[in-house]
Design an enzyme around this catalytic site. Structure first.
Site, PDB file in Angstrom:
ATOM      1  CD  GLU A   1     -78.780 125.049 -38.469  1.00 54.37           C
ATOM      2  OE1 GLU A   1     -78.777 124.088 -37.668  1.00 54.37           O
ATOM      3  OE2 GLU A   1     -78.795 126.245 -38.109  1.00 54.37           O
TER       4      GLU A   1
ATOM      5  CE  LYS B   1     -85.240 127.105 -29.794  1.00 56.49           C
ATOM      6  NZ  LYS B   1     -83.808 126.782 -29.696  1.00 56.49           N
TER       7      LYS B   1
ATOM      8  NE  ARG C   1    -102.596 141.156 -24.788  1.00 58.79           N
ATOM      9  CZ  ARG C   1    -103.511 142.080 -24.558  1.00 58.79           C
ATOM     10  NH1 ARG C   1    -104.716 141.949 -25.071  1.00 58.79           N
ATOM     11  NH2 ARG C   1    -103.222 143.098 -23.787  1.00 58.79           N
TER      12      ARG C   1
ATOM     13  CG  ASN D   1     -79.773 125.282 -29.173  1.00 56.95           C
ATOM     14  OD1 ASN D   1     -80.339 125.686 -30.176  1.00 56.95           O
ATOM     15  ND2 ASN D   1     -80.346 125.261 -27.976  1.00 56.95           N
TER      16      ASN D   1
ATOM     17  CE  LYS E   1     -86.415 122.877 -35.197  1.00 60.46           C
ATOM     18  NZ  LYS E   1     -85.841 124.160 -35.446  1.00 60.46           N
TER      19      LYS E   1
ATOM     20  CG  HIS F   1     -77.322 130.647 -38.095  1.00 63.76           C
ATOM     21  ND1 HIS F   1     -77.125 130.965 -36.758  1.00 63.76           N
ATOM     22  CD2 HIS F   1     -77.929 129.427 -38.099  1.00 63.76           C
ATOM     23  CE1 HIS F   1     -77.615 129.996 -36.013  1.00 63.76           C
ATOM     24  NE2 HIS F   1     -78.099 129.047 -36.793  1.00 63.76           N
TER      25      HIS F   1
ATOM     26  CG  HIS G   1     -75.860 132.136 -31.422  1.00 60.41           C
ATOM     27  ND1 HIS G   1     -76.871 131.726 -30.592  1.00 60.41           N
ATOM     28  CD2 HIS G   1     -76.288 131.857 -32.690  1.00 60.41           C
ATOM     29  CE1 HIS G   1     -77.863 131.221 -31.320  1.00 60.41           C
ATOM     30  NE2 HIS G   1     -77.523 131.278 -32.583  1.00 60.41           N
TER      31      HIS G   1
ATOM     32  NE  ARG H   1     -86.866 123.710 -30.275  1.00 55.67           N
ATOM     33  CZ  ARG H   1     -87.863 124.314 -30.899  1.00 55.67           C
ATOM     34  NH1 ARG H   1     -89.089 124.161 -30.444  1.00 55.67           N
ATOM     35  NH2 ARG H   1     -87.647 125.058 -31.959  1.00 55.67           N
TER      36      ARG H   1
ATOM     37  CD  GLU I   1     -83.449 125.268 -26.440  1.00 55.56           C
ATOM     38  OE1 GLU I   1     -83.756 125.436 -27.618  1.00 55.56           O
ATOM     39  OE2 GLU I   1     -82.548 125.888 -25.872  1.00 55.56           O
TER      40      GLU I   1
ATOM     41  CG  HIS J   1     -76.843 126.832 -32.633  1.00 54.36           C
ATOM     42  ND1 HIS J   1     -76.519 125.668 -33.291  1.00 54.36           N
ATOM     43  CD2 HIS J   1     -77.870 127.381 -33.343  1.00 54.36           C
ATOM     44  CE1 HIS J   1     -77.328 125.511 -34.330  1.00 54.36           C
ATOM     45  NE2 HIS J   1     -78.153 126.541 -34.392  1.00 54.36           N
TER      46      HIS J   1
END
Ligand code: NAD
Ligand code: GLY
Length: 365
Positions: free
Chosen positions: A189, A147, A125, A249, A231, A269, A256, A245, A241, A252
């Protein structure tokens, strides 16, 4: 050495440092300081892949000489950022008797970082972890902001959670061994930050892109630091997000779709989102928010880096659409896309027609 801070707005005060310098990886004194800062136990697992291990594992093990270090090597590549890889790592941790005081260290690019972060979040956990990003992309983006996650065949990063590291150790000297294609993918990026948040940074990039491509140490240090500043600022304002935030993306959802359609690892990527950012710019132009000259400047910068400015020729609009609508950003009210009001000013928008997306994706350039 530049030291930045990610200030999280949460019930308890949580912040973590980002150390940026040459050779932080081998700085034993700094490692001791960081490990002491969260009362780390003796057991440490360094999660990496064989290629990165050959280059940097020995140095890191030496810097952690006062700890019991277990290296865990996973196969290289985006296609291994998946649940079965996590299972293998859980088995290794279990067999080595790792407990709640143990620390995980992600030594590698975004694949290792995302995986390790998710394992750290879920092992017993949650245990502490540290990001040691060794690609440009990971240094400017994936190692900061918490993330974490893995892919499933149906979509990128579909399983995951927000879970922040205790520290980020950016050793700029590791970039010297990075393949050129990976370096360029990381610049994608970096350019993103100029596009979404900081027009002056965009202009600085236009001016200095050749020096960056030549890996001028000072320019590179500034580009990494400034990217991390942006960032960290965005993450501090909107950790999970729920608003701002999402601008991180940019490109993206298109990107993606390309990565998923081509099979993970085919398009890097950074390459996929480069094409995606050009599509987002063109869609912003369709909406009348930016003009042709601005789209051209954006496209030109990606071209100068040698990054793709359109997706694979054989990918049809229908394939894009179907994959984009499986994106995890999809809401009941539609698919939000990050678009540009200007260079340096991104917004999240539902105010576009699907016909406009189709036009942008099918335009012959
Ligand atoms: P990567 O982790 O696959 O690394 C790229 C390649 O470079 C690999 O082959 C790796 O072995 C090699 N490598 C790494 N460091 C090296 C070095 N110093 N010298 C030589 N070779 C080295 O790719 P990446 O671009 O770093 O990361 C991409 C991943 O990051 C994607 O899975 C993407 O989804 C994820 N990502 C996550 C976030 C986030 O916020 N968590 C943000 C952006 C991207
Ligand atoms: N890379 C996008 C984010 O961290 O939110």
């Amino acid at each position: 050495m530049n030291v930045l801070s990610v200030e999280l707005q949460a019930i308890e005060h949580r912040a973590y440092p980002i150390y940026i310098d040459q050779k932080v990886l081998v700085n034993q004194h700094l490692w001791e300081k960081i490990m002491r800062s969260f009362s780390a136990g003796k057991q440490v697992a360094i999660i990496t892949n064989p290629k990165i291990a050959e280059l940097y594992l020995g140095d890191l093990e030496n810097a952690l000489a006062n700890y019991n270090v277990l290296p865990i090597l996973i196969s290289e590549g985006e296609e291994h950022k998946k649940l079965s890889t996590m299972e293998k790592v859980y088995t290794d941790l279990s067999e080595a008797g790792f407990n709640r005081s143990s620390t995980l260290i992600a030594l590698g690019g975004g694949v290792i970082g995302d995986l390790t972060g998710f394992i750290a979040a879920t092992w017993m956990r949650g245990v502490n972890y540290i990001q040691v990003p060794t690609t440009l992309l990971a240094q400017v983006d994936s190692s900061v902001g918490g993330k974490t996650g893995v892919n499933i065949p149906q979509g990128k990063n579909m399983i995951g959670c927000f879970y922040h590291p205790r520290a980020v150790m950016i050793d700029l000297s590791t970039l010297s061994s990075l393949p050129n294609r990976e370096f360029k993918a990381g610049l994608s990026e970096v350019i993103k930050y100029g596009l979404i948040y900081d027009v002056d940074f965009f202009e600085w990039l236009v001016k200095n892109i050749d020096g960056l491509l030549a890996q001028d140490a000072q320019l590179l240090a500034y580009a990494v630091e400034h990217s991390c500043v942006i960032k960290a600022e965005v993450v501090a304002k909107d950790e999970k997000e729920s608003g701002l935030r999402a601008i991180l993306n940019l490109g993206h959802t298109f990107g993606h779709a390309i990565e998923t359609a081509m099979g993970y690892g085919e398009w890097l990527h950074g390459e996929a989102i480069s094409a995606g950012m050009v599509y987002a710019a063109k869609l912003s132009q369709e909406l009348g928010w930016i003009n042709q000259a601005q789209v051209d400047r954006i496209t030109e910068l990606f071209k100068r880096v040698g990054l793709p400015t359109s997706g694979p020729k054989n990918l049809t609009y229908i394939e894009y659409r179907d994959l984009m609508f499986k994106d995890k950003k999809l809401r009941d009210k539609g698919l939000p896309l990050v678009l540009l009001k200007a260079i340096g000013n991104a917004v999240v928008s539902y105010d576009y027609e699907q016909s406009q997306v189709k036009k942008v994706l099918t335009e012959v350039t």
